[in-house]
Design a protein around this motif. Structure first.
Motif, mmCIF file in Angstrom:
data_model
loop_
_atom_site.group_PDB
_atom_site.id
_atom_site.type_symbol
_atom_site.label_atom_id
_atom_site.label_comp_id
_atom_site.label_asym_id
_atom_site.label_seq_id
_atom_site.Cartn_x
_atom_site.Cartn_y
_atom_site.Cartn_z
ATOM 1 N N GLY A 122 0.781 -0.706 -0.010
ATOM 2 C CA GLY A 122 0.268 0.133 -0.151
ATOM 3 C C GLY A 122 0.699 1.028 0.301
ATOM 4 N N LYS A 123 2.295 1.183 -0.296
ATOM 5 C CA LYS A 123 3.013 2.052 -0.539
ATOM 6 C C LYS A 123 3.638 2.404 -1.897
ATOM 7 C CE LYS A 123 3.984 2.283 4.551
ATOM 8 N NZ LYS A 123 2.861 3.018 4.893
ATOM 9 N N VAL A 124 4.697 3.317 -2.229
ATOM 10 C CA VAL A 124 4.916 3.383 -2.802
ATOM 11 C C VAL A 124 6.596 4.433 -2.401
ATOM 12 C CG1 VAL A 124 5.506 5.337 -4.934
ATOM 13 C CG2 VAL A 124 2.932 4.179 -4.377
ATOM 14 N N SER A 125 7.465 3.755 -3.012
ATOM 15 C CA SER A 125 8.982 4.349 -2.338
ATOM 16 C C SER A 125 8.937 6.066 -2.095
ATOM 17 C CB SER A 125 10.240 3.273 -2.916
ATOM 18 O OG SER A 125 10.176 3.993 -4.193
ATOM 19 N N PRO A 126 9.643 6.530 -1.410
ATOM 20 C CA PRO A 126 9.929 8.275 -1.644
ATOM 21 C C PRO A 126 10.725 8.277 -3.105
ATOM 22 C CG PRO A 126 10.483 7.235 0.614
ATOM 23 C CD PRO A 126 10.214 6.307 -0.406
ATOM 24 N N ASP A 127 11.624 7.585 -3.552
ATOM 25 C CA ASP A 127 12.639 7.155 -4.682
ATOM 26 C C ASP A 127 11.647 7.791 -5.986
ATOM 27 O OD1 ASP A 127 15.000 7.332 -3.267
ATOM 28 O OD2 ASP A 127 15.778 5.823 -3.616
ATOM 29 N N ALA A 128 10.566 6.333 -6.060
ATOM 30 C CA ALA A 128 9.883 6.705 -7.399
ATOM 31 C C ALA A 128 8.873 8.383 -6.659
ATOM 32 C CB ALA A 128 8.287 5.798 -7.042
ATOM 33 N N ILE A 129 8.329 8.130 -5.843
ATOM 34 C CA ILE A 129 7.802 9.690 -5.858
ATOM 35 C C ILE A 129 8.573 10.876 -6.008
ATOM 36 C CG2 ILE A 129 6.947 11.095 -3.960
ATOM 37 C CD1 ILE A 129 4.593 9.512 -4.307
ATOM 38 N N ALA A 130 10.335 10.759 -5.780
ATOM 39 C CA ALA A 130 10.898 12.399 -6.083
ATOM 40 C C ALA A 130 10.891 12.070 -7.819
ATOM 41 C CB ALA A 130 12.222 12.019 -5.320
ATOM 42 N N ALA A 131 11.210 11.182 -8.161
ATOM 43 C CA ALA A 131 11.600 10.864 -9.551
ATOM 44 C C ALA A 131 10.317 11.492 -10.553
ATOM 45 C CB ALA A 131 11.843 9.385 -10.171
ATOM 46 N N HIS A 132 9.191 11.197 -9.727
ATOM 47 C CA HIS A 132 8.300 11.280 -10.247
ATOM 48 C C HIS A 132 6.966 12.568 -10.436
ATOM 49 C CE1 HIS A 132 3.994 10.437 -12.954
ATOM 50 N NE2 HIS A 132 3.327 10.958 -11.929
ATOM 51 N N ALA A 133 8.068 13.279 -9.485
ATOM 52 C CA ALA A 133 7.607 14.683 -9.308
ATOM 53 C C ALA A 133 8.571 15.622 -10.053
ATOM 54 C CB ALA A 133 7.787 15.034 -7.844
ATOM 55 N N ALA A 134 9.512 15.274 -10.560
ATOM 56 C CA ALA A 134 10.668 16.061 -11.055
ATOM 57 C C ALA A 134 10.451 15.674 -12.901
ATOM 58 C CB ALA A 134 12.153 15.308 -10.902
ATOM 59 N N ARG A 135 9.883 14.982 -12.984
ATOM 60 C CA ARG A 135 9.372 14.766 -14.718
ATOM 61 C C ARG A 135 7.745 15.482 -14.661
ATOM 62 N NH1 ARG A 135 10.454 9.893 -13.776
ATOM 63 N NH2 ARG A 135 12.543 9.028 -15.095
ATOM 64 N N LEU A 136 6.966 15.844 -13.591
ATOM 65 C CA LEU A 136 6.008 16.292 -13.842
ATOM 66 C C LEU A 136 6.060 18.041 -13.389
ATOM 67 C CD1 LEU A 136 3.270 15.232 -11.346
ATOM 68 C CD2 LEU A 136 3.317 14.434 -13.716
ATOM 69 N N VAL A 137 7.300 18.392 -12.717
ATOM 70 C CA VAL A 137 7.427 19.836 -13.178
ATOM 71 C C VAL A 137 8.208 20.623 -14.097
ATOM 72 C CG1 VAL A 137 9.456 21.214 -11.171
ATOM 73 C CG2 VAL A 137 7.229 19.549 -10.405
ATOM 74 N N ALA A 138 8.974 19.403 -14.494
ATOM 75 C CA ALA A 138 9.446 19.242 -16.013
ATOM 76 C C ALA A 138 8.842 19.591 -17.789
ATOM 77 C CB ALA A 138 11.103 18.550 -16.232
ATOM 78 N N ALA A 139 7.550 18.879 -17.151
ATOM 79 C CA ALA A 139 6.869 18.815 -18.341
ATOM 80 C C ALA A 139 6.548 19.645 -19.163
ATOM 81 C CB ALA A 139 5.108 17.635 -17.754
ATOM 82 N N GLU A 140 6.593 19.280 -20.208
ATOM 83 C CA GLU A 140 6.191 20.422 -21.307
ATOM 84 C C GLU A 140 4.879 20.751 -21.079
ATOM 85 O OE1 GLU A 140 7.603 19.041 -25.130
ATOM 86 O OE2 GLU A 140 9.356 18.396 -24.551
ATOM 87 N N SER A 141 3.959 21.880 -22.014
ATOM 88 C CA SER A 141 3.245 21.653 -22.291
ATOM 89 C C SER A 141 2.222 21.012 -22.541
ATOM 90 C CB SER A 141 2.945 23.285 -22.532
ATOM 91 O OG SER A 141 1.367 23.951 -22.995
ATOM 92 N N HIS A 142 0.830 21.143 -21.800
ATOM 93 C CA HIS A 142 0.126 19.778 -23.001
ATOM 94 C C HIS A 142 -1.470 20.863 -23.016
ATOM 95 C CE1 HIS A 142 -2.000 15.781 -22.481
ATOM 96 N NE2 HIS A 142 -2.707 16.382 -22.591
ATOM 97 N N PRO A 143 -1.214 21.464 -23.883
ATOM 98 C CA PRO A 143 -2.185 22.040 -24.383
ATOM 99 C C PRO A 143 -4.149 21.304 -24.576
ATOM 100 C CG PRO A 143 -1.177 22.420 -26.504
ATOM 101 C CD PRO A 143 -0.145 21.701 -25.076
ATOM 102 N N ALA A 144 -4.840 22.233 -23.759
ATOM 103 C CA ALA A 144 -6.196 21.215 -23.668
ATOM 104 C C ALA A 144 -7.216 21.548 -25.207
ATOM 105 C CB ALA A 144 -7.377 22.288 -23.080
ATOM 106 N N ASP A 145 -7.310 19.956 -25.532
ATOM 107 C CA ASP A 145 -8.076 19.483 -26.314
ATOM 108 C C ASP A 145 -9.562 20.299 -26.543
ATOM 109 O OD1 ASP A 145 -9.133 18.346 -29.035
ATOM 110 O OD2 ASP A 145 -8.486 16.265 -28.327
ATOM 111 N N PRO A 146 -9.500 21.397 -27.517
ATOM 112 C CA PRO A 146 -10.582 22.134 -27.675
ATOM 113 C C PRO A 146 -11.792 21.289 -27.939
ATOM 114 C CG PRO A 146 -9.318 22.914 -29.092
ATOM 115 C CD PRO A 146 -8.793 21.699 -28.599
ATOM 116 N N ALA A 147 -11.902 19.640 -28.933
ATOM 117 C CA ALA A 147 -13.539 19.052 -28.704
ATOM 118 C C ALA A 147 -13.329 18.426 -27.828
ATOM 119 C CB ALA A 147 -12.572 18.127 -30.400
#
Length: 261
Positions: free
Chosen positions: A177-202
């Protein structure tokens, strides 16, 4: 039969006959090898996806919320504490209630650059500060919030984390029922650095109509000329809309990060 040529010919015939005989062992070996190969390919390609989808589907809401909170804390460590000027926070809560009258995601505004909107496990959406600072009306931010909420319904934030972290993290979540701190940290870094994700008008247009949000500002935010989003502008003429926020609340929300420089 002592003639050497005759002996050689007989040997050749015997060898040919030997090769033509059935060898069940060889066929069985080939079948087993193919079966093991199929199992290996199944484990390599199907099992991680199946386990990830299963885990994201069955994890209790309490665990999902814990993972989302840990991820949010790690994002704050990378970007700085979420903007929280008092007047802006009151306006942000009004925006939540306006878009989700019953219950919906918790909204936060990042103090530094992030993509327009990012959904986390457990029901939180983080807005990049430019969503509230760089637009004249709150309808653009509302469109991105609704778009990210719709995207999250099909691509859950927890599912994205597990895909990013890999099968071992998925198995650990299922067993502990847990996610390791390393996995959390790595994913957070990717979210912060993620490119723009334009909304799909349709995709977002029905949600804007349901929430009675004028899509015109969003259309011009996507294309300042309005040429490629003319269908959204045309749709606005047939929609019944109400203001997302009053002017004083929108101005307060635009100052939610005023103490962060």
């Amino acid at each position: 039969i002592s003639d050497e040529d005759m002996v050689e010919d007989l040997d050749a015939v015997m060898a040919a006959l030997s090769r033509s005989r059935k060898r069940p062992g060889r066929l069985r070996f080939a079948f087993v090898a193919l079966s093991l190969g199929a199992v290996a390919l199944l484990a390599l390609f199907w099992l991680p996806q199946a386990a990830t989808s299963y885990a994201a589907r069955i994890v209790p809401n309490a665990v999902r919320a814990d993972v989302g909170q840990a991820l949010f804390a790690e994002i704050e460590r990378l970007t700085g504490k979420a903007c929280d000027a008092p007047g802006g926070m009151r306006a942000l809560r009004k925006l939540e209630r306006r878009l989700y009258p019953g219950s919906g995601p918790r909204l936060s505004v990042a103090p530094s650059a992030m993509r327009e909107a990012t959904a986390l496990p457990g029901g939180r959406i983080i807005l990049g500060r430019d969503m509230v600072e760089d637009h004249e009306t709150p309808e653009v931010a509302a469109a991105y919030i609704l778009s990210e909420q719709r995207r999250g319904a099909g691509e859950d934030g927890l599912h994205r984390l597990l895909e990013d972290a890999g099968i071992l993290t998925t198995l650990r979540l299922l067993s502990t029922g847990k996610v390791s701190p390393d996995a959390i940290a790595a994913h957070a870094a990717r979210l912060v650095a993620a490119e723009s994700h334009p909304a799909d008008p349709a995709l977002v247009l029905p949600d804007l109509a349901s929430a009675r949000v004028d899509p015109t500002p969003f259309a011009y935010a996507q294309d300042i000329t309005g040429e490629t989003t003319q269908h959204i502008i045309d749709a606005a003429a047939t929609m019944e809309t109400t203001p997302v926020l009053q002017d004083n609340d929108w101005l307060a929300l635009q100052r939610i990060c005023e103490d962060r420089g």
